[in-house]
Design a protein around this motif. Structure first.
Motif, PDB file in Angstrom:
ATOM      1  N   TRP A 332       0.835  -1.206   0.000  1.00  0.00           N
ATOM      2  CA  TRP A 332       0.000   0.000   0.000  1.00  0.00           C
ATOM      3  C   TRP A 332       0.867   1.251   0.000  1.00  0.00           C
ATOM      4  N   VAL A 333       1.898   1.274   0.864  1.00  0.00           N
ATOM      5  CA  VAL A 333       2.734   2.459   0.990  1.00  0.00           C
ATOM      6  C   VAL A 333       3.450   2.773  -0.322  1.00  0.00           C
ATOM      7  N   SER A 334       4.026   1.760  -0.956  1.00  0.00           N
ATOM      8  CA  SER A 334       4.753   2.003  -2.207  1.00  0.00           C
ATOM      9  C   SER A 334       3.815   2.522  -3.289  1.00  0.00           C
ATOM     10  N   PHE A 335       2.596   1.996  -3.328  1.00  0.00           N
ATOM     11  CA  PHE A 335       1.606   2.469  -4.294  1.00  0.00           C
ATOM     12  C   PHE A 335       1.146   3.888  -3.945  1.00  0.00           C
ATOM     13  N   ALA A 336       0.875   4.121  -2.642  1.00  0.00           N
ATOM     14  CA  ALA A 336       0.394   5.428  -2.204  1.00  0.00           C
ATOM     15  C   ALA A 336       1.424   6.525  -2.453  1.00  0.00           C
ATOM     16  N   LEU A 337       2.697   6.258  -2.159  1.00  0.00           N
ATOM     17  CA  LEU A 337       3.728   7.258  -2.390  1.00  0.00           C
ATOM     18  C   LEU A 337       3.832   7.597  -3.875  1.00  0.00           C
ATOM     19  N   GLN A 338       3.666   6.599  -4.739  1.00  0.00           N
ATOM     20  CA  GLN A 338       3.697   6.869  -6.173  1.00  0.00           C
ATOM     21  C   GLN A 338       2.509   7.727  -6.591  1.00  0.00           C
ATOM     22  N   VAL A 339       1.339   7.482  -5.996  1.00  0.00           N
ATOM     23  CA  VAL A 339       0.137   8.244  -6.335  1.00  0.00           C
ATOM     24  C   VAL A 339       0.201   9.662  -5.766  1.00  0.00           C
ATOM     25  N   PHE A 340       0.617   9.790  -4.504  1.00  0.00           N
ATOM     26  CA  PHE A 340       0.634  11.107  -3.863  1.00  0.00           C
ATOM     27  C   PHE A 340       1.819  11.973  -4.295  1.00  0.00           C
ATOM     28  N   TYR A 341       2.888  11.330  -4.768  1.00  0.00           N
ATOM     29  CA  TYR A 341       4.075  12.055  -5.240  1.00  0.00           C
ATOM     30  C   TYR A 341       4.442  11.552  -6.642  1.00  0.00           C
ATOM     31  N   PRO A 342       3.546  11.753  -7.607  1.00  0.00           N
ATOM     32  CA  PRO A 342       3.722  11.140  -8.928  1.00  0.00           C
ATOM     33  C   PRO A 342       4.933  11.649  -9.692  1.00  0.00           C
ATOM     34  N   ASP A 343       5.367  12.868  -9.400  1.00  0.00           N
ATOM     35  CA  ASP A 343       6.531  13.424 -10.092  1.00  0.00           C
ATOM     36  C   ASP A 343       7.846  13.106  -9.397  1.00  0.00           C
ATOM     37  N   PHE A 344       7.768  12.561  -8.190  1.00  0.00           N
ATOM     38  CA  PHE A 344       8.976  12.325  -7.392  1.00  0.00           C
ATOM     39  C   PHE A 344       9.536  10.917  -7.601  1.00  0.00           C
ATOM     40  N   PHE A 345       8.657   9.967  -7.950  1.00  0.00           N
ATOM     41  CA  PHE A 345       9.065   8.572  -8.136  1.00  0.00           C
ATOM     42  C   PHE A 345       8.771   8.114  -9.558  1.00  0.00           C
ATOM     43  N   ASN A 346       9.489   7.078  -9.965  1.00  0.00           N
ATOM     44  CA  ASN A 346       9.403   6.617 -11.353  1.00  0.00           C
ATOM     45  C   ASN A 346       8.870   5.198 -11.476  1.00  0.00           C
ATOM     46  N   GLY A 347       8.102   4.750 -10.511  1.00  0.00           N
ATOM     47  CA  GLY A 347       7.485   3.434 -10.648  1.00  0.00           C
ATOM     48  C   GLY A 347       7.402   2.706  -9.333  1.00  0.00           C
ATOM     49  N   THR A 348       6.354   1.890  -9.198  1.00  0.00           N
ATOM     50  CA  THR A 348       6.181   1.084  -8.000  1.00  0.00           C
ATOM     51  C   THR A 348       5.944  -0.367  -8.363  1.00  0.00           C
ATOM     52  N   TRP A 349       6.550  -1.255  -7.601  1.00  0.00           N
ATOM     53  CA  TRP A 349       6.363  -2.700  -7.703  1.00  0.00           C
ATOM     54  C   TRP A 349       5.726  -3.120  -6.375  1.00  0.00           C
ATOM     55  N   SER A 350       4.400  -3.159  -6.361  1.00  0.00           N
ATOM     56  CA  SER A 350       3.639  -3.345  -5.124  1.00  0.00           C
ATOM     57  C   SER A 350       2.965  -4.711  -5.127  1.00  0.00           C
ATOM     58  N   TYR A 351       3.118  -5.456  -4.056  1.00  0.00           N
ATOM     59  CA  TYR A 351       2.475  -6.764  -3.990  1.00  0.00           C
ATOM     60  C   TYR A 351       1.669  -6.912  -2.704  1.00  0.00           C
ATOM     61  N   CYS A 352       0.562  -7.636  -2.846  1.00  0.00           N
ATOM     62  CA  CYS A 352      -0.440  -7.847  -1.786  1.00  0.00           C
ATOM     63  C   CYS A 352      -0.698  -6.573  -0.993  1.00  0.00           C
ATOM     64  N   PRO A 353      -1.031  -5.461  -1.667  1.00  0.00           N
ATOM     65  CA  PRO A 353      -1.200  -4.205  -0.945  1.00  0.00           C
ATOM     66  C   PRO A 353      -2.426  -4.217  -0.037  1.00  0.00           C
ATOM     67  N   ASP A 354      -2.305  -3.561   1.120  1.00  0.00           N
ATOM     68  CA  ASP A 354      -3.474  -3.315   1.958  1.00  0.00           C
ATOM     69  C   ASP A 354      -4.538  -2.615   1.122  1.00  0.00           C
ATOM     70  N   GLY A 355      -5.767  -2.575   1.637  1.00  0.00           N
ATOM     71  CA  GLY A 355      -6.918  -2.133   0.863  1.00  0.00           C
ATOM     72  C   GLY A 355      -6.705  -0.880   0.030  1.00  0.00           C
ATOM     73  N   VAL A 356      -6.714  -1.036  -1.284  1.00  0.00           N
ATOM     74  CA  VAL A 356      -6.524   0.094  -2.201  1.00  0.00           C
ATOM     75  C   VAL A 356      -7.856   0.690  -2.635  1.00  0.00           C
ATOM     76  N   ASP A 357      -8.958   0.109  -2.151  1.00  0.00           N
ATOM     77  CA  ASP A 357     -10.303   0.615  -2.427  1.00  0.00           C
ATOM     78  C   ASP A 357     -11.118   0.335  -1.176  1.00  0.00           C
ATOM     79  N   PHE A 358     -11.646   1.377  -0.541  1.00  0.00           N
ATOM     80  CA  PHE A 358     -12.304   1.197   0.747  1.00  0.00           C
ATOM     81  C   PHE A 358     -13.711   0.619   0.634  1.00  0.00           C
ATOM     82  N   ARG A 359     -14.155   0.323  -0.576  1.00  0.00           N
ATOM     83  CA  ARG A 359     -15.342  -0.524  -0.704  1.00  0.00           C
ATOM     84  C   ARG A 359     -14.969  -1.964  -0.362  1.00  0.00           C
ATOM     85  N   GLY A 360     -13.669  -2.229  -0.360  1.00  0.00           N
ATOM     86  CA  GLY A 360     -13.139  -3.532   0.020  1.00  0.00           C
ATOM     87  C   GLY A 360     -12.032  -3.369   1.040  1.00  0.00           C
ATOM     88  N   PHE A 361     -12.353  -2.737   2.171  1.00  0.00           N
ATOM     89  CA  PHE A 361     -11.410  -2.587   3.280  1.00  0.00           C
ATOM     90  C   PHE A 361     -11.410  -3.913   4.025  1.00  0.00           C
TER      91      PHE A 361
END
Length: 544
Positions: A332-361
């Motif tokens: 979740w963190v690696s994905f979130a940092l890429q989303v919240f700081y899209p110009d600062f990072f150049n890609g995320t390799w995220s596996y089994c992330p904590d809930g990325v959609d709160f309809r499925g928390f």
């Protein structure tokens, strides 16, 4: 005869339950190898109680002279283990009916000569109360948690007793006296090696937010032959571990024989610096993003820690040369940092992330459901399952464990998984504590809290800001999840995938599903991941 059968059954349940395996987080500061003086502790028995619910059994905990320089507020724990090792205090946070009984309460102005009392009024886990404790021999240990900066119960400055043995029968009542004689020492960073380094810096941003010094810690893995190429600069791989993973995890990554170690030391492996973030903070894992309770962790990581590391260890220091990876919490963190700081990072390799959609928390839809513990059909919601679908434990069960850990008997202050999510995603209350999304005992969801959570629903953030984010995220998103994820995290990934499939323009996100695979399935090797990261960096460098 009936009484004999009942006693026999209770003993069998206790034995089999203890032998079962549980899921827990290991505290970093606990000294598991410290010698413990095991002594038989006398119990001053009261008159025989006829009703176990009215048991007068209690523990009186005192502080040895010299351990506290002034009265302290904190959380007092009593843990009853079946064995002396590991020490009972190291069992705090385990889930499952086989867990060691833990009892806790808040204590104010705790000081030498003023005992803290653990009795039947204290919150308990996994049993209902102290009165429900099965009679028998126990190895007992008390712990007083006073560290406000690191939530692990075995963090520096916390006090604990030596392990002592006692025969306990709640039906007889009695008073058991135990003294806190040990203090967990000041933090010391592990020793550096040629390839593994450790850093600790004071964060101006976080210190201002909390009104006291707050530090960022990190583990660093240097590329092979780093010292032999003193003018060479390297890209940066930011790694985030599972829930509560400490920065010292770089030591395990570099253990000889590990998959990462083998890949890292292959001469043909692309060279980069690894930065391992730290998973502990005032409310548990800080999730490395800005939040109302934890403070500006995302800004601290991107504006303070990463520039410091890149300058100190010859990082390239450009967005095209920064990538992210992590699993579970780290997913979740690696994905979130890429989303919240899209110009600062150049890609995320995220596996089994904590809930990325709160309809499925996990299995809770925070926007629709009225209760977190009970589903729309009236059944208890699982929190964890085995690969074959068997329920390991429920959300109510896990939150009751967290209620024991948390100040005010609330999971919102536990520093464990549900509490850390709530502290990261939720608003801050008038009392300065995170407002719980649901009631600690009933599970009833507070709809007024939901609006604040929307800021961290990554699918919703993407959907709402797609026009702006899509061009910045093209080719940067890579996600893996097992279809039998033990914590139901695959459900939210499918919801996110549906958005990616329908949204225009496409960002060419890659999502991989492992049929029959459980939590933290990753469909590629460490070497393959490094190669993909290097290819991404090289392609972007060419266009830079």
């Amino acid at each position: 005869m009936n009484k004999f059968l009942l006693v026999s059954f209770a003993l069998l349940v206790t034995v089999f339950a203890f032998l079962a395996v549980s899921h827990f987080n290991e505290p970093i500061y606990a000294n598991e190898n410290a010698p413990s003086a095991i002594a038989r502790l006398p119990v001053e028995y009261a008159l025989l109680a006829t009703d176990s619910q009215s048991s007068s059994l209690k523990f009186e905990v005192t502080v040895a002279a010299g351990l506290l320089d002034k009265p302290q507020n904190g959380r007092l724990f009593m843990v009853l283990g079946k064995f002396a090792q590991p020490e009972p205090r190291l069992l705090i946070g385990r889930t499952g009916m086989e867990s060691a009984p833990v009892f806790a309460r808040d204590v104010e102005n705790f000081a030498t000569g003023k005992p803290g009392v653990i009795d039947n009024s204290c919150v308990a886990f996994p049993i209902e109360s102290l009165a429900k404790l099965p009679a028998g021999d126990y190895f007992i240990q008390a712990l007083f948690d006073i560290n406000n900066d690191l939530k692990s119960v075995n963090a520096p400055h916390n006090l604990y007793s030596m392990v002592q043995r006692a025969t306990i029968d709640p039906t007889k009542g009695g008073t058991i006296k135990i003294e806190l004689t040990q203090k967990i020492p000041e933090e010391q960073l592990p020793a550096d090696s040629d390839s593994v380094k450790f850093v600790k810096i004071k964060s101006a941003l976080l210190s201002k937010f909390h009104g006291r010094p707050i530090y960022l810690r990190a583990g660093i893995i240097l590329p092979k032959d780093f010292a032999k190429e003193p003018s060479r600069q390297y890209p940066l791989r930011v790694h985030i571990g599972g829930y509560g993973s400490r920065f010292t995890g770089v030591q395990r990554m570099m253990s000889p024989g590990s998959e990462f170690f083998s890949a890292w030391n292959d001469d043909s492996t692309p060279k980069m610096i690894v930065l391992h973030l730290d998973g502990d903070g005032p409310f548990g894992d800080c999730y490395q993003v800005n939040s109302a309770n934890n403070g500006p962790y995302g800004d601290a990581v991107t504006q303070e820690l990463i520039p410091f590391v890149e300058q100190k260890f010859r990082g390239i220091g450009e967005p095209y040369a920064r990538v992210l990876d992590g699993g579970s919490t780290g997913g979740w963190v690696s994905f979130a940092l890429q989303v919240f700081y899209p110009d600062f990072f150049n890609g995320t390799w995220s596996y089994c992330p904590d809930g990325v959609d709160f309809r499925g928390f996990q299995l809770v839809n925070i926007y629709r459901d009225k209760n977190a513990y009970v589903n729309q059909y009236g059944f208890e919601r699982p929190s964890a399952r085995e690969i074959n679908g068997e329920t390991r434990f429920t959300i109510r069960h896990e939150c009751q464990m967290e209620n024991v850990l948390g100040a005010g008997d609330s999971w919102a202050m536990s520093g464990e998984q549900w509490g850390a999510w709530n502290a990261t995603y939720g608003p801050r209350g008038a009392d300065g504590r995170p407002r719980p999304l649901w009631h600690p005992k009933t599970g009833e969801i507070d709809a007024s809290v939901v609006e604040h959570w929307k800021k961290y629903d990554l699918r919703l953030v993407l959907q709402t800001n797609w026009t702006t984010l899509a061009p910045k995220l093209k080719g940067k998103i890579n996600i893996w999840v097992g279809e039998a994820d033990n914590y139901f995290l695959n459900n939210a990934v499918h919801m996110l995938d549906e958005h990616f499939t329908q949204a225009k323009p496409s960002i060419e996100a890659r999502i991989f599903y492992g049929a029959g695979k459980g939590h933290c399935w990753l469909g590629l090797t460490q070497r393959q991941m490094i190669d993909e990261m290097a290819a991404r960096i090289e392609k972007s460098r060419s266009n830079h």
